[in-house]
Write a protein that holds these residues in place. Structure first.
Motif, PDB file in Angstrom:
ATOM      1  N   THR A  85      31.854  24.717   0.215  1.00 39.01           N
ATOM      2  CA  THR A  85      32.186  23.301   0.419  1.00 39.01           C
ATOM      3  C   THR A  85      31.059  22.374  -0.009  1.00 39.01           C
ATOM      4  OG1 THR A  85      33.671  23.836   2.255  1.00 39.01           O
ATOM      5  CG2 THR A  85      32.862  21.577   2.138  1.00 39.01           C
ATOM      6  N   GLY A  86      29.821  22.714   0.351  1.00 39.13           N
ATOM      7  CA  GLY A  86      28.690  21.854   0.008  1.00 39.13           C
ATOM      8  C   GLY A  86      28.514  21.703  -1.487  1.00 39.13           C
ATOM      9  N   GLU A  87      28.624  22.809  -2.198  1.00 37.69           N
ATOM     10  CA  GLU A  87      28.477  22.759  -3.655  1.00 37.69           C
ATOM     11  C   GLU A  87      29.627  21.978  -4.277  1.00 37.69           C
ATOM     12  OE1 GLU A  87      27.735  26.532  -5.432  1.00 37.69           O
ATOM     13  OE2 GLU A  87      25.908  26.882  -4.280  1.00 37.69           O
ATOM     14  N   ALA A  88      30.843  22.207  -3.769  1.00 38.22           N
ATOM     15  CA  ALA A  88      32.013  21.481  -4.285  1.00 38.22           C
ATOM     16  C   ALA A  88      31.863  19.985  -4.056  1.00 38.22           C
ATOM     17  CB  ALA A  88      33.285  21.991  -3.614  1.00 38.22           C
ATOM     18  N   LEU A  89      31.250  19.609  -2.919  1.00 38.85           N
ATOM     19  CA  LEU A  89      31.053  18.194  -2.600  1.00 38.85           C
ATOM     20  C   LEU A  89      30.151  17.524  -3.631  1.00 38.85           C
ATOM     21  CD1 LEU A  89      31.135  15.696  -0.752  1.00 38.85           C
ATOM     22  CD2 LEU A  89      29.318  16.754   0.618  1.00 38.85           C
ATOM     23  N   VAL A  90      28.992  18.123  -3.907  1.00 36.60           N
ATOM     24  CA  VAL A  90      28.055  17.534  -4.868  1.00 36.60           C
ATOM     25  C   VAL A  90      28.649  17.527  -6.272  1.00 36.60           C
ATOM     26  CG1 VAL A  90      25.799  17.790  -5.961  1.00 36.60           C
ATOM     27  CG2 VAL A  90      26.031  18.119  -3.499  1.00 36.60           C
ATOM     28  N   GLU A  91      29.319  18.611  -6.639  1.00 37.69           N
ATOM     29  CA  GLU A  91      29.920  18.693  -7.972  1.00 37.69           C
ATOM     30  C   GLU A  91      30.985  17.614  -8.168  1.00 37.69           C
ATOM     31  OE1 GLU A  91      31.137  22.771  -8.065  1.00 37.69           O
ATOM     32  OE2 GLU A  91      29.060  23.502  -8.014  1.00 37.69           O
ATOM     33  N   ASP A  92      31.729  17.322  -7.100  1.00 36.10           N
ATOM     34  CA  ASP A  92      32.740  16.262  -7.173  1.00 36.10           C
ATOM     35  C   ASP A  92      32.082  14.891  -7.284  1.00 36.10           C
ATOM     36  OD1 ASP A  92      35.418  14.987  -6.778  1.00 36.10           O
ATOM     37  OD2 ASP A  92      34.472  14.307  -4.925  1.00 36.10           O
ATOM     38  N   LEU A  93      31.066  14.632  -6.463  1.00 39.00           N
ATOM     39  CA  LEU A  93      30.383  13.333  -6.503  1.00 39.00           C
ATOM     40  C   LEU A  93      29.759  13.083  -7.870  1.00 39.00           C
ATOM     41  CD1 LEU A  93      28.631  13.289  -3.010  1.00 39.00           C
ATOM     42  CD2 LEU A  93      30.656  12.001  -3.711  1.00 39.00           C
ATOM     43  N   GLU A  94      29.323  14.157  -8.497  1.00 37.15           N
ATOM     44  CA  GLU A  94      28.650  14.025  -9.787  1.00 37.15           C
ATOM     45  C   GLU A  94      29.606  13.622 -10.906  1.00 37.15           C
ATOM     46  OE1 GLU A  94      24.992  14.079 -11.882  1.00 37.15           O
ATOM     47  OE2 GLU A  94      25.566  13.947  -9.761  1.00 37.15           O
ATOM     48  N   THR A  95      30.911  13.763 -10.684  1.00 37.68           N
ATOM     49  CA  THR A  95      31.874  13.330 -11.701  1.00 37.68           C
ATOM     50  C   THR A  95      32.321  11.888 -11.488  1.00 37.68           C
ATOM     51  OG1 THR A  95      33.818  14.137 -10.459  1.00 37.68           O
ATOM     52  CG2 THR A  95      32.740  15.694 -11.976  1.00 37.68           C
ATOM     53  N   ARG A  96      31.792  11.218 -10.459  1.00 35.80           N
ATOM     54  CA  ARG A  96      32.067   9.784 -10.301  1.00 35.80           C
ATOM     55  C   ARG A  96      31.594   9.064 -11.566  1.00 35.80           C
ATOM     56  NH1 ARG A  96      32.438   6.980  -5.227  1.00 35.80           N
ATOM     57  NH2 ARG A  96      31.191   5.372  -6.260  1.00 35.80           N
ATOM     58  N   LEU A  97      32.299   8.040 -11.957  1.00 33.41           N
ATOM     59  CA  LEU A  97      31.958   7.327 -13.185  1.00 33.41           C
ATOM     60  C   LEU A  97      30.559   6.723 -13.121  1.00 33.41           C
ATOM     61  CD1 LEU A  97      32.689   6.316 -15.986  1.00 33.41           C
ATOM     62  CD2 LEU A  97      33.935   4.409 -14.916  1.00 33.41           C
ATOM     63  N   ASP A  98      30.184   6.139 -11.972  1.00 36.21           N
ATOM     64  CA  ASP A  98      28.841   5.546 -11.891  1.00 36.21           C
ATOM     65  C   ASP A  98      27.749   6.612 -12.003  1.00 36.21           C
ATOM     66  OD1 ASP A  98      29.422   6.592  -9.382  1.00 36.21           O
ATOM     67  OD2 ASP A  98      28.923   4.770  -8.259  1.00 36.21           O
ATOM     68  N   ALA A  99      28.016   7.815 -11.468  1.00 36.07           N
ATOM     69  CA  ALA A  99      27.039   8.898 -11.574  1.00 36.07           C
ATOM     70  C   ALA A  99      26.884   9.359 -13.021  1.00 36.07           C
ATOM     71  CB  ALA A  99      27.456  10.075 -10.690  1.00 36.07           C
ATOM     72  N   VAL A 100      27.983   9.444 -13.743  1.00 34.33           N
ATOM     73  CA  VAL A 100      27.923   9.851 -15.153  1.00 34.33           C
ATOM     74  C   VAL A 100      27.161   8.816 -15.983  1.00 34.33           C
ATOM     75  CG1 VAL A 100      29.297  10.302 -17.230  1.00 34.33           C
ATOM     76  CG2 VAL A 100      30.031  11.239 -15.029  1.00 34.33           C
ATOM     77  N   VAL A 101      27.404   7.537 -15.708  1.00 35.55           N
ATOM     78  CA  VAL A 101      26.696   6.459 -16.416  1.00 35.55           C
ATOM     79  C   VAL A 101      25.191   6.572 -16.182  1.00 35.55           C
ATOM     80  CG1 VAL A 101      26.324   3.946 -16.455  1.00 35.55           C
ATOM     81  CG2 VAL A 101      28.652   4.872 -16.455  1.00 35.55           C
TER      82      VAL A 101
END
Length: 208
Positions: A85-101
């Motif tokens: 769950t923890g890894e999935a959480l960070v991996e999901d947050l990292e695909t946020r558009l602001d994070a990618v920018v």
């Protein structure tokens, strides 16, 4: 809130959480690597398990500049995902558009990246997207719109100026900085994500 006030808040939060959240906070944090307030220098008492988990949750939330409700929703989605769950959480947050920018180097901080999105400077596969929480999918291209590319802030970014304060571009992004374009080639892996956090403690915080 003025930029000066926002900057001061970020510095104070950086000291409270024990990590520099912005390039400007780095210098202040190096000078005063202890929590703010008159008792900041005092040795910390032994913290409870709850306090330790709470701080890790706050560190993760601060690095993505999320509201509590947003992080809770991301955690709930991560619980349904396969794997840890923890890894999935960070991996999901990292695909946020602001994070990618931010990771692509189009902005200097997560707050600047979010502003670029909300001010309609960012396109995904050729269409303007103004929601920072938009999840970028594998194979999608994030790019600064042509009209905005000519502006000074993005010209500075295209010259690679932000690279001196940002982590190296992670392996899941194929960035053409001079074109202010980034392709998400695959899903991020936790080990590659430049976020300082013990994600298992975050999971334990929400699972309590």
């Amino acid at each position: 809130m003025t930029s000066v006030t926002r900057s001061r808040r970020q510095v104070r939060l950086s000291r409270a959480l024990g990590l520099a959240l912005t390039p400007k906070a780095v210098k202040h944090f190096e000078k005063r690597p202890y929590p703010p307030g008159e008792h900041g220098r005092a040795r910390r008492r032994t913290e409870s398990d709850y306090a330790v988990r709470l701080r890790e949750k706050q560190r993760l939330r601060a690095q993505y500049a999320l509201r509590e409700k947003q992080l809770v929703k991301a955690y709930q989605n991560a619980r349904k995902a396969p794997g840890l769950t923890g890894e999935a959480l960070v991996e999901d947050l990292e695909t946020r558009l602001d994070a990618v920018v931010l990771r692509a180097g189009f902005a200097r901080t997560i707050l600047q990246a979010r502003q670029a999105v909300t001010h309609r400077h960012i396109m995904v596969d050729g269409r303007i997207v103004d929601r920072p929480s938009f999840r970028v999918k594998e194979g999608q291209t994030v790019q600064v719109k042509p009209k905005s590319q000519a502006t000074v802030p993005f010209q500075i970014a295209a010259a690679g100026t932000h690279r001196d304060v940002l982590p190296a571009v992670p392996g899941y992004l194929d960035v053409q900085l001079e074109k202010l374009s980034a392709l998400l080639t695959r899903r991020p892996k936790r080990a590659e994500v430049p976020v300082t956090c013990d994600v298992q403690l975050v999971v334990e915080y929400y699972a309590r």
